[in-house]
Scaffold this motif. Sequence first.
Motif: not given
Length: 211
Positions: A49-61
Amino acid sequence: MASPAADDYLKTIYHHTEWQDEQITPSQLAANLSLAPSSVTEMVQKLAAQGLVSHRLYGPIALTAAGERRAAAIIRRHRLIETWLVREFDYAWDEVHDEAEVLEHALSDRLLAGIDELLGHPVVDPHGDAIPDADGHVHRPAFVLLGDAEPGHRGRVLRVSDRDPQVLRAMQDAGLHIGVEVEVGAPGVVHVDGATRPVPTGAADAVWLTA
């Protein structure tokens, strides 16, 4: 979201892809931080939410550009402090990690800049990890994990993971310091200055050589 807890997440994600290309999974992140998966999920959502990581459900970060800049800034602090402790206070390389974990959140930017100046703007820490510059940039030469190096490969000890102090002490005792030239021999041995030495237990997966 500038907090020690958030910084620890960003550093761990950064570390994971520093010496290999596979992105970290939520379960790996939880294991590395010794936290419950539910706690990790909650924090990752906040970081996203802070724009520091990207992540999709059950996926890598993965770190975003902003997350990578923040992580690099914290890692720069940590590695400069480790270098400072070794050079100026005679700490051993297996003793500095925990001290740096505390001090990285306590030193002002002004004091950190003074330490960098005092040390002559080092580019690697005592373990061979690259110290990001003030803009977050790093330079790493081509490398190979010791355990993946073919017999006959010659290279310098480029980096030793600081995750296991016992491995660091064993490397120290074996004379396998950062910068030492080695030739990979039969499984479990290396040649240094004409002498054959056993690879310390755990070092095959914790030592990187120049390619």
